[in-house]
Structure formats: C-alpha cells, structure tokens
Design a protein around this motif. Structure first.
Motif, PDB file in Angstrom:
ATOM      1  N   PHE A 174       0.834  -1.201   0.000  1.00  0.00           N
ATOM      2  CA  PHE A 174       0.000   0.000   0.000  1.00  0.00           C
ATOM      3  C   PHE A 174       0.871   1.254   0.000  1.00  0.00           C
ATOM      4  N   GLU A 175       1.902   1.273   0.834  1.00  0.00           N
ATOM      5  CA  GLU A 175       2.811   2.422   0.868  1.00  0.00           C
ATOM      6  C   GLU A 175       3.576   2.557  -0.438  1.00  0.00           C
ATOM      7  N   ASP A 176       3.947   1.436  -1.044  1.00  0.00           N
ATOM      8  CA  ASP A 176       4.689   1.501  -2.305  1.00  0.00           C
ATOM      9  C   ASP A 176       3.819   2.065  -3.428  1.00  0.00           C
ATOM     10  N   VAL A 177       2.540   1.746  -3.421  1.00  0.00           N
ATOM     11  CA  VAL A 177       1.641   2.333  -4.421  1.00  0.00           C
ATOM     12  C   VAL A 177       1.551   3.837  -4.216  1.00  0.00           C
ATOM     13  N   GLN A 178       1.426   4.252  -2.968  1.00  0.00           N
ATOM     14  CA  GLN A 178       1.359   5.689  -2.686  1.00  0.00           C
ATOM     15  C   GLN A 178       2.640   6.389  -3.118  1.00  0.00           C
ATOM     16  N   ALA A 179       3.784   5.704  -2.974  1.00  0.00           N
ATOM     17  CA  ALA A 179       5.080   6.287  -3.342  1.00  0.00           C
ATOM     18  C   ALA A 179       5.438   6.029  -4.801  1.00  0.00           C
ATOM     19  N   ARG A 180       4.556   5.317  -5.523  1.00  0.00           N
ATOM     20  CA  ARG A 180       4.776   4.966  -6.934  1.00  0.00           C
ATOM     21  C   ARG A 180       6.133   4.279  -7.117  1.00  0.00           C
ATOM     22  N   THR A 181       6.303   3.188  -6.365  1.00  0.00           N
ATOM     23  CA  THR A 181       7.567   2.452  -6.355  1.00  0.00           C
ATOM     24  C   THR A 181       7.341   0.992  -6.693  1.00  0.00           C
ATOM     25  N   MET A 182       8.165   0.476  -7.647  1.00  0.00           N
ATOM     26  CA  MET A 182       8.170  -0.953  -7.960  1.00  0.00           C
ATOM     27  C   MET A 182       9.197  -1.623  -7.059  1.00  0.00           C
ATOM     28  N   ARG A 183       8.760  -2.611  -6.275  1.00  0.00           N
ATOM     29  CA  ARG A 183       9.668  -3.306  -5.365  1.00  0.00           C
ATOM     30  C   ARG A 183       9.362  -4.797  -5.399  1.00  0.00           C
ATOM     31  N   LEU A 184      10.370  -5.603  -5.645  1.00  0.00           N
ATOM     32  CA  LEU A 184      10.179  -7.052  -5.624  1.00  0.00           C
ATOM     33  C   LEU A 184      10.000  -7.552  -4.197  1.00  0.00           C
ATOM     34  N   ILE A 185       9.227  -8.595  -4.045  1.00  0.00           N
ATOM     35  CA  ILE A 185       9.069  -9.252  -2.758  1.00  0.00           C
ATOM     36  C   ILE A 185      10.175 -10.302  -2.634  1.00  0.00           C
ATOM     37  N   GLY A 186      10.987 -10.183  -1.601  1.00  0.00           N
ATOM     38  CA  GLY A 186      12.068 -11.136  -1.434  1.00  0.00           C
ATOM     39  C   GLY A 186      13.360 -10.685  -2.084  1.00  0.00           C
ATOM     40  N   ASP A 187      14.307 -11.602  -2.227  1.00  0.00           N
ATOM     41  CA  ASP A 187      15.617 -11.301  -2.803  1.00  0.00           C
ATOM     42  C   ASP A 187      15.489 -11.126  -4.313  1.00  0.00           C
ATOM     43  N   PRO A 188      15.824  -9.949  -4.853  1.00  0.00           N
ATOM     44  CA  PRO A 188      15.614  -9.706  -6.281  1.00  0.00           C
ATOM     45  C   PRO A 188      16.315 -10.712  -7.190  1.00  0.00           C
ATOM     46  N   GLU A 189      17.566 -11.034  -6.906  1.00  0.00           N
ATOM     47  CA  GLU A 189      18.273 -11.963  -7.792  1.00  0.00           C
ATOM     48  C   GLU A 189      17.602 -13.324  -7.803  1.00  0.00           C
ATOM     49  N   THR A 190      17.184 -13.792  -6.633  1.00  0.00           N
ATOM     50  CA  THR A 190      16.495 -15.082  -6.561  1.00  0.00           C
ATOM     51  C   THR A 190      15.196 -15.049  -7.354  1.00  0.00           C
ATOM     52  N   ARG A 191      14.449 -13.963  -7.214  1.00  0.00           N
ATOM     53  CA  ARG A 191      13.168 -13.884  -7.910  1.00  0.00           C
ATOM     54  C   ARG A 191      13.351 -13.787  -9.419  1.00  0.00           C
ATOM     55  N   TYR A 192      14.381 -13.073  -9.876  1.00  0.00           N
ATOM     56  CA  TYR A 192      14.629 -12.972 -11.321  1.00  0.00           C
ATOM     57  C   TYR A 192      15.105 -14.301 -11.888  1.00  0.00           C
ATOM     58  N   ARG A 193      15.915 -14.993 -11.134  1.00  0.00           N
ATOM     59  CA  ARG A 193      16.372 -16.312 -11.618  1.00  0.00           C
ATOM     60  C   ARG A 193      15.212 -17.296 -11.666  1.00  0.00           C
ATOM     61  N   GLU A 194      14.285 -17.165 -10.724  1.00  0.00           N
ATOM     62  CA  GLU A 194      13.108 -18.030 -10.703  1.00  0.00           C
ATOM     63  C   GLU A 194      12.271 -17.823 -11.962  1.00  0.00           C
ATOM     64  N   ASP A 195      12.171 -16.571 -12.416  1.00  0.00           N
ATOM     65  CA  ASP A 195      11.430 -16.238 -13.626  1.00  0.00           C
ATOM     66  C   ASP A 195      12.045 -14.976 -14.237  1.00  0.00           C
ATOM     67  N   PRO A 196      12.950 -15.122 -15.225  1.00  0.00           N
ATOM     68  CA  PRO A 196      13.637 -13.953 -15.793  1.00  0.00           C
ATOM     69  C   PRO A 196      12.703 -12.921 -16.417  1.00  0.00           C
ATOM     70  N   VAL A 197      11.517 -13.331 -16.841  1.00  0.00           N
ATOM     71  CA  VAL A 197      10.590 -12.383 -17.465  1.00  0.00           C
ATOM     72  C   VAL A 197      10.133 -11.325 -16.467  1.00  0.00           C
ATOM     73  N   ARG A 198      10.347 -11.571 -15.179  1.00  0.00           N
ATOM     74  CA  ARG A 198      10.021 -10.549 -14.180  1.00  0.00           C
ATOM     75  C   ARG A 198      10.812  -9.259 -14.417  1.00  0.00           C
ATOM     76  N   MET A 199      11.991  -9.374 -15.014  1.00  0.00           N
ATOM     77  CA  MET A 199      12.760  -8.160 -15.323  1.00  0.00           C
ATOM     78  C   MET A 199      12.009  -7.297 -16.327  1.00  0.00           C
ATOM     79  N   LEU A 200      11.398  -7.926 -17.324  1.00  0.00           N
ATOM     80  CA  LEU A 200      10.600  -7.181 -18.295  1.00  0.00           C
ATOM     81  C   LEU A 200       9.348  -6.608 -17.646  1.00  0.00           C
ATOM     82  N   ARG A 201       8.745  -7.376 -16.760  1.00  0.00           N
ATOM     83  CA  ARG A 201       7.540  -6.891 -16.076  1.00  0.00           C
ATOM     84  C   ARG A 201       7.855  -5.670 -15.228  1.00  0.00           C
ATOM     85  N   ALA A 202       9.024  -5.664 -14.590  1.00  0.00           N
ATOM     86  CA  ALA A 202       9.410  -4.514 -13.782  1.00  0.00           C
ATOM     87  C   ALA A 202       9.497  -3.261 -14.643  1.00  0.00           C
TER      88      ALA A 202
END
Length: 456
Positions: A174-202
């Motif tokens: 909720f705070e990130d929406v108010q601040a207009r900020t994209m933030r991954l949940i968890g460790d970014p490198e782990t999440r990108y390796r889990e699904d590289p297309v998340r980089m494009l989504r970001a």
C-alpha cells in the motif's frame, strides 16, 4: 499470530526465516476503491464464493490500479477454494493451465480469473516442479499470507475484501503504491532467476504506471539480462506486445535501454543504435513509438507488423550497409538483409509469419518509392502493404530529409485521380524527368552507391 511475511529488502522468500509482520487492513475511509468501479461480474464471483463459505478477494493489478484511480481492464480473484471447488460453483467455469492451475469464469466476452491461494513451501502434498531454479509448475495451495509472499511485486500483492471493503496488505504494498515504487518481494536476484521475465515486467509496469524501480530491485537487472535468452520465445513475443502496444511504448523502450535489457531482446537493433553516431535511427524509432502511443490513446488500431518493422529497422539498415560494402548488388543485399535480420531475431522472440512477412514487405517497398514510371507507380499504389510502407516512409523523414521529395510525390499521388496522376507521369516522362528513363550506365553507377536507408 500472523504468518511470517517479507519486509522490504533482500531477504529470500523463506516462510520459516522471515520476520513476523502483522497483516494490515486499510479501512474504506483511507483508500479510493469503490465497488462502483469494479466489474459487476467480478463482484458476482466474489459474493458467490463468500456465500459458499470461502474466502475471496479482488487481487493484484486491479486493486493497484483502482488505488491509483485508473480503470483496470481485467479483474482477478484470489480464494481459498480449489479450482475444482470453483468449477462446482459456476456452470460457466473452465479450468486451464498446467504451470498454474486456474479457474476462468466466463461472462460473454469477459473472463474473471480465479486463482487459489498458493503456498511458498511444499510439504510434498502439492504439485510443484522446478527446473534449473525456475518454477515450471506451482500448484501448492496455502493461505492468503502465503499467497501474498509468493507474488512478484509489492504493489501487486494487495487484496480487496468485499465483507468490509478494506484493502489487505501483507508486504507493504500500500505504501509503495502511494510512493509509486516498484519493489520485488524477497531477494531480487532469486526472484529474477526463478522467472527472468520478471525483469521485463518490472520495466513494463514502471513505464505503464510512471513508477520508479526501487534500487535493490533494479540493481541485478543488467547483470541477469542474458537470462532472458533462455525464456520461451513465444512468451517474449507476448511480453513485447504488452510493452509496446499498450500506450506506453516510449518509456518502455527507454526503460529497456536504461536497465540493459535491449541488447538481449533486440541485439541487432541495439548494436545498430550504438554504431549510429548521429542518433538519427534512434530519433526515428522513438518518434514511431510516440506515434504508436498516440494511436492507442485515440483508440486507433496498431499493428505488430509495423511495430517490429520499426524496432528492427536500425538492424536492417546496418546489415544492408554491411552487405553493400562487400560489393553485393542493391536488390540482392536488400533481400539478404531482410532474411538475416528476421532469422536472427526469431531466435529470441518468436515473431509469427503473419507479422514478419508484412514487416519485410514494408522494408522492401521503401526502395520502390523513388520510381516514377507509370506502371510501377500504379502497381505500388495498389499494393496491399502500400499504406503501411508509405507511413513508414514519412516516419523516415525524422532520420533524414533525403526522402522529402518522395514523401511529397506519394502524398500527392494518393490525393490525385487516376487520370490526373497518369497524365502527370506521362508529362514528366516526356520532359525527361522520369528517373527510370535515365541511361543504363547512370543507373548502374547509382546502384553502387549506398541508399539513404543504409546511410541513416
């Protein structure tokens, strides 16, 4: 006691290791979401699930967009009912998906997607499969807290509850929406390796929403960009359409450049833009993307074929110039350049032939705009790809004014009657200004020179 959920930072998503964070319910008087702005069909699904004793929430992008006072196109629901239980409640429901088992409740042309809460850890009773660290199947069900943790970005992990009209937040979204900020949940490198297309989504979501990408979320992207080369080409094609044909093509392209993703997605184009010292090709490309955004905003049709003709034009120009520098005749060099650029690109992005063939025609027709021979002029005007090719020619003026005379002629040709145009061409030919009537020796000398397209 609340289940463990992640806080902002680089902590991997491990439910047993994360610090506790009490769920937060933002009451109705502290947010902007109203049921009047929610699809009536989504409300039907939510209320029926609740009446059957299940938990049900509007979730994800719809909640995020409503908080931003935007108008969502899709409304997704999250529930503790299994897909099979959802199907039992709705006669108009079908189950889809292997990687993620989902229920689609169909109301005419609108589909309400219903997903069961998914867990982060598998005790062996669920259906989860990883290959080389990538999640290829994930049908392990859990609680709403589990579901929030496994989503990609905090702004997409918000839940709207119809029983009290509150927004449920488990990850600080909720705070990130108010601040207009994209933030991954968890460790970014782990999440990108889990699904590289998340980089494009970001990049895409940041461009769409005018968000900034939080530094820890952005930092691994240039390093991990090559992982996109291992993603399914068909999936990357769909992501490209979402990125460039949804009204935010210019900031999306700039985001790809800024975060080091362009060289992986469009390697030949990236190389051509680097070598084009004048910046003319980049100016043309950005102008074309701006026009695409304007068409989307005006609810006018946009074409994937024209889009890729634009995105790959720098690559075509560079390849054509290289082939001609080797002494290859112009027409053969054009055909070779068309084939080479297309074949190289489809290794990364699966460009269907229904789009790649018109794209190639748009390129090859560019060299025919210099002709003033009557038969060729009328043949080109009748070509099914003429209008797209003409629009592309006009766009090329951004890169070089060498095409100004051609643009003026073909603009007038379209506005003239057939008889008037024919008379004008015959008069020009009789006066000796017909370019196609020049001596063969002069024609041959011109063929050895680089065309304007290659020099841009």
């Amino acid at each position: 006691m609340a289940r463990p959920v992640p806080v902002h930072g680089s902590t991997p998503i491990d439910p047993q290791a994360l610090p506790l964070l009490a769920p937060r319910a933002i009451p109705r008087d502290q947010h902007t979401i109203s049921r009047r702005d929610i699809s009536p069909n989504a409300l039907r699904v939510l209320y029926r699930l609740r009446e059957a004793g299940f938990g049900a929430y509007l979730v994800g992008g719809a909640v995020r967009d409503l908080l931003l006072e935007l108008h969502p196109k899709d409304f997704d629901v999250a529930t503790d009912a299994t897909p099979e239980q959802v199907r039992q409640l709705f006669r108009n429901c079908r189950l889809i998906g292997r990687r993620f088992r989902l229920a689609h409740v169909v109301y005419g042309r609108e589909i309400i997607e219903v997903a069961t809460f998914r867990a982060n850890s598998d005790d062996g009773s669920g259906d989860r499969e990883l290959e080389d660290g990538r999640l290829v199947r994930d049908n392990v069900y859990g609680s709403i807290e589990d579901d929030a943790v496994r989503r990609d970005f905090t702004c997409n992990a918000l839940y709207y509850a119809i029983e009290d009209f509150s927004v449920r937040d488990y990850v600080g979204g909720f705070e990130d929406v108010q601040a207009r900020t994209m933030r991954l949940i968890g460790d970014p490198e782990t999440r990108y390796r889990e699904d590289p297309v998340r980089m494009l989504r970001a990049v895409r979501l940041a461009a769409k929403l005018d968000f900034s990408i939080e530094p820890a979320t952005a930092a691994p992207i240039p390093v991990l960009a090559p992982l996109l080369g291992e993603a399914a080409p068909a999936r990357l094609f769909e992501e490209m359409l979402k990125m460039f044909l949804a009204g935010h093509a210019v900031p999306s392209f700039e985001g790809l450049e800024r975060h080091g993703l362009l060289a992986t997605l469009l390697p030949d184009t990236a190389a051509a833009l680097r070598s084009n010292r004048s910046g003319a090709l980049r100016r043309m490309l950005l102008q074309g993307l701006a026009q695409t955004d304007a068409r989307v905003a005006a609810d006018e049709p946009v074409s994937p074929a024209f889009l890729f003709a634009l995105l790959l034009w720098p690559a075509y120009c560079r390849t054509l110039a290289g082939l001609q520098a080797q002494g290859m005749p112009v027409e053969e060099a054009q055909r070779r350049a068309v084939d080479r650029v297309t074949l190289h690109q489809v290794q990364t992005i699966a460009l269907p032939k229904r789009f790649s063939l018109p794209m190639q025609e748009i390129w090859l027709l560019q060299s025919r705009f210099s002709s003033r021979q009557r038969k060729r002029v009328f043949r080109l005007l009748a070509h099914p790809r003429f209008r797209a090719a003409y629009d592309f020619l006009v766009l090329r003026l951004v890169a070089s004014d060498a095409h100004a005379a051609d643009v003026e002629f073909w603009t007038q040709a379209q506005a003239s009657s057939g008889d008037a145009l024919s008379a004008s061409l015959e008069a020009a030919s009789a006066a000796g200004t017909d370019e196609d009537a020049e001596p063969a020796a002069r024609r041959r000398r011109r063929r050895r020179r680089l065309p304007a397209a290659a020099a841009e």
